[in-house]
Design a protein around this motif. Structure first.
Motif, PDB file in Angstrom:
ATOM      1  N   LEU A  23       0.835  -1.205   0.000  1.00 38.88           N
ATOM      2  CA  LEU A  23       0.000   0.000   0.000  1.00 38.88           C
ATOM      3  C   LEU A  23       0.868   1.253   0.000  1.00 38.88           C
ATOM      4  O   LEU A  23       1.494   1.593   1.004  1.00 38.88           O
ATOM      5  CB  LEU A  23      -0.930   0.011   1.221  1.00 38.88           C
ATOM      6  CG  LEU A  23      -1.807   1.256   1.413  1.00 38.88           C
ATOM      7  CD1 LEU A  23      -2.673   1.520   0.189  1.00 38.88           C
ATOM      8  CD2 LEU A  23      -2.673   1.104   2.667  1.00 38.88           C
ATOM      9  N   LYS A  44      -8.897   8.576   4.708  1.00 39.01           N
ATOM     10  CA  LYS A  44      -8.909   7.603   3.607  1.00 39.01           C
ATOM     11  C   LYS A  44      -7.911   6.476   3.861  1.00 39.01           C
ATOM     12  O   LYS A  44      -8.184   5.309   3.570  1.00 39.01           O
ATOM     13  CB  LYS A  44      -8.573   8.303   2.283  1.00 39.01           C
ATOM     14  CG  LYS A  44      -9.651   9.250   1.786  1.00 39.01           C
ATOM     15  CD  LYS A  44      -9.210   9.952   0.508  1.00 39.01           C
ATOM     16  CE  LYS A  44     -10.248  10.957   0.041  1.00 39.01           C
ATOM     17  NZ  LYS A  44      -9.792  11.716  -1.162  1.00 39.01           N
ATOM     18  N   THR A  45      -6.750   6.837   4.394  1.00 40.01           N
ATOM     19  CA  THR A  45      -5.723   5.830   4.657  1.00 40.01           C
ATOM     20  C   THR A  45      -6.187   4.849   5.719  1.00 40.01           C
ATOM     21  O   THR A  45      -5.970   3.629   5.594  1.00 40.01           O
ATOM     22  CB  THR A  45      -4.412   6.500   5.103  1.00 40.01           C
ATOM     23  OG1 THR A  45      -4.007   7.457   4.120  1.00 40.01           O
ATOM     24  CG2 THR A  45      -3.307   5.466   5.292  1.00 40.01           C
ATOM     25  N   MET A  62      -8.367   2.363   4.109  1.00 43.05           N
ATOM     26  CA  MET A  62      -7.611   1.415   3.276  1.00 43.05           C
ATOM     27  C   MET A  62      -6.863   0.398   4.127  1.00 43.05           C
ATOM     28  O   MET A  62      -6.829  -0.798   3.798  1.00 43.05           O
ATOM     29  CB  MET A  62      -6.640   2.171   2.366  1.00 43.05           C
ATOM     30  CG  MET A  62      -7.314   2.918   1.234  1.00 43.05           C
ATOM     31  SD  MET A  62      -6.143   3.580   0.011  1.00 43.05           S
ATOM     32  CE  MET A  62      -5.415   4.953   0.920  1.00 43.05           C
ATOM     33  N   ASP A 104      -0.834   6.509  -4.241  1.00 41.43           N
ATOM     34  CA  ASP A 104      -1.465   5.905  -5.421  1.00 41.43           C
ATOM     35  C   ASP A 104      -2.982   6.000  -5.376  1.00 41.43           C
ATOM     36  O   ASP A 104      -3.648   5.775  -6.391  1.00 41.43           O
ATOM     37  CB  ASP A 104      -1.076   4.431  -5.543  1.00 41.43           C
ATOM     38  CG  ASP A 104       0.394   4.227  -5.900  1.00 41.43           C
ATOM     39  OD1 ASP A 104       1.046   5.223  -6.292  1.00 41.43           O
ATOM     40  OD2 ASP A 104       0.876   3.086  -5.795  1.00 41.43           O
ATOM     41  N   TYR A 105      -3.548   6.336  -4.219  1.00 38.79           N
ATOM     42  CA  TYR A 105      -5.001   6.267  -4.040  1.00 38.79           C
ATOM     43  C   TYR A 105      -5.633   7.580  -3.614  1.00 38.79           C
ATOM     44  O   TYR A 105      -6.821   7.614  -3.296  1.00 38.79           O
ATOM     45  CB  TYR A 105      -5.339   5.189  -3.000  1.00 38.79           C
ATOM     46  CG  TYR A 105      -4.853   3.818  -3.407  1.00 38.79           C
ATOM     47  CD1 TYR A 105      -5.624   2.989  -4.216  1.00 38.79           C
ATOM     48  CD2 TYR A 105      -3.602   3.361  -3.001  1.00 38.79           C
ATOM     49  CE1 TYR A 105      -5.169   1.740  -4.606  1.00 38.79           C
ATOM     50  CE2 TYR A 105      -3.138   2.109  -3.386  1.00 38.79           C
ATOM     51  CZ  TYR A 105      -3.922   1.308  -4.184  1.00 38.79           C
ATOM     52  OH  TYR A 105      -3.468   0.069  -4.573  1.00 38.79           O
TER      53      TYR A 105
END
Length: 281
Positions: free
Chosen positions: A91, A130-131, A134, A95-96
């Motif tokens: 991860l 967000k992290t 994920m 990238d996201y």
């Protein structure tokens, strides 16, 4: 994981991601950070101890956007199969998410530029949220037996983090529209969140020490449009900011930047708390 009920081992590149992993994983996981709060994450020496640890990792969490380009590829050559690119255990947060300051022209004469944009994404609280989501999703896939625990921990974290974001916006409201001089573009995401303007940078070219000629220009800019402060990280060289401060009277503030960046910054909440209080002062 190599053993049926072994705790997932999360290898993080920076302290902020280890903090999030611990918030989501709790007692169900083991963690390590390759860097600490007083280190420049662009440049570290790959020690045998790190080589040993990444061989056992189930999940890798790093900033990406070439922040770790000088050392992470070497580590990954020795990493477990689980954390290689393309695997669930790999991860790179950049990238996201939507990175800022993506250069229009890629020219190494401009200094240490990042083609993927500014990699210091942990200073955007929305990206932290967000992290966390994920990390919870990856841990649930790696360790499905504890999926409900990870989901519950994520819900608890989201509730606390959202409340903190409202507090930071309220506390830092008076900073909106003010300006600072930066040493390096380490705080761009935080400044955007607080609606603080960047007057100029002490670096003429990213990652390259400024010349005397450039610093003289900075003094002229600062005298014409006085900022509230010159801000830097704990690992930035002190002489450029101190020199401009002595010439102009502008205070220099060292913000913690990440977990462990100051005695007060013992977690990511306190990184934001301390940074905002220092800017207000």
């Amino acid at each position: 994981m190599s053993m049926a009920h072994a705790k997932p081992f999360v290898f993080t590149c920076e302290p902020e991601w280890e903090f999030i992993a611990k918030e989501i994983g709790g007692d169900q996981i083991r963690t390590v950070s390759a860097t600490h709060g007083l280190q420049n994450p662009h440049f570290i020496r790959v020690k045998p101890s790190l080589m040993s640890k990444i061989k056992k990792a189930d999940l890798l969490v790093c900033s990406g956007a070439d922040l770790e380009v000088g050392w992470l590829p070497l580590l990954l050559r020795n990493g477990s199969k689980s954390v290689q690119a393309g695997q669930i255990g790999h991860l790179l947060v950049s990238d996201y998410v939507d990175n800022i300051e993506i250069p229009e022209v890629l020219d190494r004469s401009m200094g240490d530029i990042h083609p993927g944009g500014n990699p210091h994404i942990h200073l955007d609280p929305e990206i932290i949220s967000k992290t966390a989501s994920m990390v919870a999703s990856r841990l649930a896939l790696i360790d499905p037996e504890n999926r409900q625990i990870y989901t519950k921990n994520l819900d608890n974290f989201e509730s606390k983090w959202r409340s903190a974001m409202l507090r930071w916006k309220s506390t830092g409201k008076s900073l909106a529209g003010k300006a600072v001089v930066v040493q390096h573009k380490s705080f761009s995401y935080l400044l955007n969140f607080l609606e603080i303007q960047t007057l100029t940078s002490l670096e003429d070219k990213a990652g390259i020490p400024p010349s005397a000629k450039h610093l003289a220009k900075i003094v002229a800019i600062v005298e014409e449009n006085p900022p509230i402060a010159i801000i830097r990280t704990p690992f930035d060289p002190k002489s450029p900011g101190d020199w401009v401060s002595n010439k102009t009277g502008t205070p220099v503030i060292t913000l913690p930047f990440t977990v462990g960046g100051s005695p007060e910054a013992t977690d990511l909440y306190k990184v934001y708390d301390a940074s905002i209080q220092l800017l207000l002062q």
